[in-house]
Write a protein that holds these residues in place. Structure first.
Motif, PDB file in Angstrom:
ATOM      1  N   GLU A  77       0.828  -1.205   0.000  1.00  0.00           N
ATOM      2  CA  GLU A  77       0.000   0.000   0.000  1.00  0.00           C
ATOM      3  C   GLU A  77       0.861   1.253   0.000  1.00  0.00           C
ATOM      4  N   ASP A 117       0.493   6.392  -6.882  1.00  0.00           N
ATOM      5  CA  ASP A 117      -0.676   7.274  -7.021  1.00  0.00           C
ATOM      6  C   ASP A 117      -0.235   8.730  -7.136  1.00  0.00           C
ATOM      7  N   GLU A 119       2.035   1.647  -3.483  1.00  0.00           N
ATOM      8  CA  GLU A 119       0.901   2.055  -4.311  1.00  0.00           C
ATOM      9  C   GLU A 119       0.608   3.544  -4.143  1.00  0.00           C
ATOM     10  N   ARG A 170      -6.493   0.557  -9.835  1.00  0.00           N
ATOM     11  CA  ARG A 170      -6.371   1.453  -8.680  1.00  0.00           C
ATOM     12  C   ARG A 170      -7.507   2.473  -8.675  1.00  0.00           C
ATOM     13  N   ARG A 193      -2.672  -1.278 -14.128  1.00  0.00           N
ATOM     14  CA  ARG A 193      -2.532  -0.960 -12.703  1.00  0.00           C
ATOM     15  C   ARG A 193      -3.298   0.321 -12.350  1.00  0.00           C
TER      16      ARG A 193
END
Length: 251
Positions: A79, A86, A82, A161, A157
């Motif tokens: 996370e 982001d 990720e 997401r 991805r």
């Protein structure tokens, strides 16, 4: 010692030549200082850490095993990475983080200081998007049904997401999102990447399966295509079969 001095000199040299990571941006495209979490984020982080440690202790007492314990740390690390990806996406698409659901907001707030610290480090520059991507020769070519397989794991991805983070995604956005995931998962290698990006511990294929209940015909068709493709593969069929029986009756 001489060895220690030499190591110190090498470390100093590496720091001088260390590349500067790109600046972080917030949900509204405003630059954020990587080392100044807000008071609210600090509170959220402390609360999350307490809950996380409590769950780990409960698991240890219940003798769930080392594999279970490792999986929890893996999910947290995942996370954090990720969130860094982001932030990179938000630099080129400012609206990417403009509408985040409540559950994701809480987790982002809890891990923001870790994500910001990682993003500001030289280690973040080595992270490619996504980490689990199929190679060009595996992802290209044609699938068994003759559909040309796209070869853009970054896009896959990003869209997965988007599905996970979005709050109140409108019909047009949902259709575009599911269409993209459908077109990006026409080969076995790309389907395996899809499954790797959607670990069962985080809900697995549920994020795709809910598309079977969408009001849009297009979303339902794309979701069905994805799940049927997985179910048709003998080695991957168990992933689809693990879904709630309600979803399986809609395939």
């Amino acid at each position: 010692s001489v060895l220690t001095s030499a190591e110190a000199l090498r470390d100093a040299e590496r720091k001088r030549h260390r590349p500067t990571p790109p600046p972080l941006v917030g949900p509204e495209g405003v630059p954020e200082h990587p080392h100044r979490p807000s008071a609210a984020d600090e509170h959220a982080s402390a609360s999350w850490e307490h809950g996380f440690i409590t769950r780990l202790q409960s698991g240890v007492k219940a003798r769930l095993g080392e594999a279970w314990l490792r999986s929890k740390f893996t999910l947290v690390t995942r996370e954090v990475v990720e969130q860094c990806l982001d932030q990179r996406r938000a630099q080129s698409e400012p609206t990417f983080l403009s509408s985040v659901n409540q559950a994701s907001k809480k987790l982002r707030a809890a891990l923001s200081s870790r994500a910001n610290a990682f993003a500001a480090s030289c280690n973040a520059l080595a992270v490619k998007e996504p980490r689990l991507a199929w190679s060009a020769d595996m992802g290209s070519g044609r699938s068994s049904d003759g559909v040309t397989a796209a070869n853009d794991p970054d896009l896959l991805r990003t869209e997965l997401r988007r599905l996970k983070l979005a709050e109140g995604m409108d019909q047009e956005q949902a259709e575009a999102c599911f269409e993209c995931v459908d077109s990006q998962t026409t080969t076995e290698a790309s389907i395996q990447t899809l499954l790797a990006l959607l670990p069962e511990a985080e809900g697995g294929l549920k994020i795709i399966a809910v598309g079977l209940l969408h009001r849009s015909d297009k979303v339902r068709v794309h979701a069905r295509n994805i799940l049927r493709r997985i179910e048709a593969n003998p080695e991957l069929a168990n992933e689809a079969q693990s879904l709630n029986q309600m979803f399986l009756t809609l395939l």
